[in-house]
Design a protein around this motif. Structure first.
Motif, short mmCIF file in Angstrom:
data_model
loop_
_atom_site.label_atom_id
_atom_site.label_comp_id
_atom_site.label_asym_id
_atom_site.label_seq_id
_atom_site.Cartn_x
_atom_site.Cartn_y
_atom_site.Cartn_z
N ASP A 2 0.84 -1.19 0.00
CA ASP A 2 0.00 0.00 0.00
C ASP A 2 0.88 1.25 0.00
O ASP A 2 1.64 1.49 0.94
CB ASP A 2 -0.90 -0.03 1.23
CG ASP A 2 -2.00 0.99 1.17
OD1 ASP A 2 -2.19 1.62 0.11
OD2 ASP A 2 -2.70 1.14 2.18
N ASN A 3 0.79 2.04 -1.06
CA ASN A 3 1.62 3.25 -1.16
C ASN A 3 1.16 4.35 -0.22
O ASN A 3 1.90 5.29 0.03
CB ASN A 3 1.62 3.77 -2.60
CG ASN A 3 2.42 2.89 -3.51
OD1 ASN A 3 3.33 2.20 -3.05
ND2 ASN A 3 2.09 2.89 -4.78
N ARG A 4 -0.05 4.24 0.28
CA ARG A 4 -0.54 5.26 1.21
C ARG A 4 0.21 5.22 2.54
O ARG A 4 0.23 6.21 3.26
CB ARG A 4 -2.03 5.10 1.46
CG ARG A 4 -2.87 5.46 0.24
CD ARG A 4 -4.32 5.41 0.54
NE ARG A 4 -4.69 4.04 0.88
CZ ARG A 4 -5.84 3.70 1.42
NH1 ARG A 4 -6.74 4.61 1.69
NH2 ARG A 4 -6.11 2.44 1.69
N PHE A 6 3.39 5.18 2.98
CA PHE A 6 4.46 6.17 2.88
C PHE A 6 3.91 7.58 3.03
O PHE A 6 4.56 8.45 3.61
CB PHE A 6 5.23 6.02 1.57
CG PHE A 6 5.96 4.72 1.48
CD1 PHE A 6 6.92 4.37 2.41
CD2 PHE A 6 5.68 3.83 0.46
CE1 PHE A 6 7.60 3.18 2.34
CE2 PHE A 6 6.35 2.63 0.37
CZ PHE A 6 7.31 2.29 1.31
N LEU A 7 2.71 7.81 2.53
CA LEU A 7 2.06 9.11 2.71
C LEU A 7 1.75 9.35 4.18
O LEU A 7 1.95 10.46 4.69
CB LEU A 7 0.78 9.17 1.88
CG LEU A 7 -0.03 10.46 1.99
CD1 LEU A 7 0.76 11.63 1.44
CD2 LEU A 7 -1.34 10.30 1.25
N PHE A 8 1.30 8.32 4.89
CA PHE A 8 1.03 8.45 6.32
C PHE A 8 2.31 8.74 7.09
O PHE A 8 2.32 9.57 8.01
CB PHE A 8 0.37 7.19 6.87
CG PHE A 8 -1.01 6.91 6.30
CD1 PHE A 8 -1.81 7.93 5.83
CD2 PHE A 8 -1.48 5.62 6.25
CE1 PHE A 8 -3.07 7.67 5.31
CE2 PHE A 8 -2.74 5.35 5.73
CZ PHE A 8 -3.53 6.38 5.26
N ALA A 10 4.99 10.24 5.89
CA ALA A 10 5.37 11.62 5.56
C ALA A 10 4.51 12.61 6.35
O ALA A 10 5.01 13.66 6.78
CB ALA A 10 5.21 11.86 4.07
N THR A 11 3.25 12.28 6.56
CA THR A 11 2.37 13.15 7.33
C THR A 11 2.80 13.19 8.79
O THR A 11 2.74 14.25 9.43
CB THR A 11 0.92 12.67 7.21
OG1 THR A 11 0.59 12.50 5.83
CG2 THR A 11 -0.04 13.66 7.81
N SER A 14 5.66 15.46 8.99
CA SER A 14 5.19 16.84 8.89
C SER A 14 4.62 17.33 10.21
O SER A 14 4.80 18.49 10.59
CB SER A 14 4.11 16.95 7.81
OG SER A 14 4.61 16.57 6.57
N THR A 42 -1.90 15.69 14.45
CA THR A 42 -1.51 15.02 13.21
C THR A 42 -0.70 13.77 13.51
O THR A 42 -0.95 12.70 12.95
CB THR A 42 -0.69 15.97 12.33
OG1 THR A 42 -1.48 17.12 12.04
CG2 THR A 42 -0.27 15.31 11.05
N PHE A 46 -2.38 9.98 12.65
CA PHE A 46 -1.78 9.14 11.62
C PHE A 46 -0.97 7.99 12.19
O PHE A 46 -0.82 6.96 11.55
CB PHE A 46 -0.98 9.99 10.64
CG PHE A 46 -1.87 10.76 9.70
CD1 PHE A 46 -2.45 10.12 8.63
CD2 PHE A 46 -2.16 12.09 9.92
CE1 PHE A 46 -3.29 10.80 7.76
CE2 PHE A 46 -3.00 12.77 9.07
CZ PHE A 46 -3.56 12.12 7.99
#
Length: 61
Positions: A2-4, A6-8, A10-11, A14, A42, A46
């Motif tokens: 799941d590529n999401r 990596f988004l999580f 990164a969040t 952040s 955040t 996450f």
């Protein structure tokens, strides 16, 4: 994979950046408490999502 995820991640990074950003002495000093609260929320949200996805994938087999 799941590529999401990596988004999580990164969040979450952040969120840590929002917590650690130095705003003292700038014109954004008045929003410092808001950025701290937003960063903490955040990171918490996450991180919980990543834990949920990990447990879900562990027991799905």
């Amino acid at each position: 994979m799941d590529n999401r995820i990596f988004l999580f991640l990164a969040t979450i990074f952040s969120g840590f950046a929002l917590i650690k950003v130095p705003l003292a002495g700038s014109f954004l000093e008045s929003v410092s408490p808001v950025s701290n609260i937003l960063g903490i929320l955040t990171v918490l949200v996450f991180s919980l999502v990543l834990i949920y996805k990990g447990v879900k994938s562990l027991f799905s087999k």
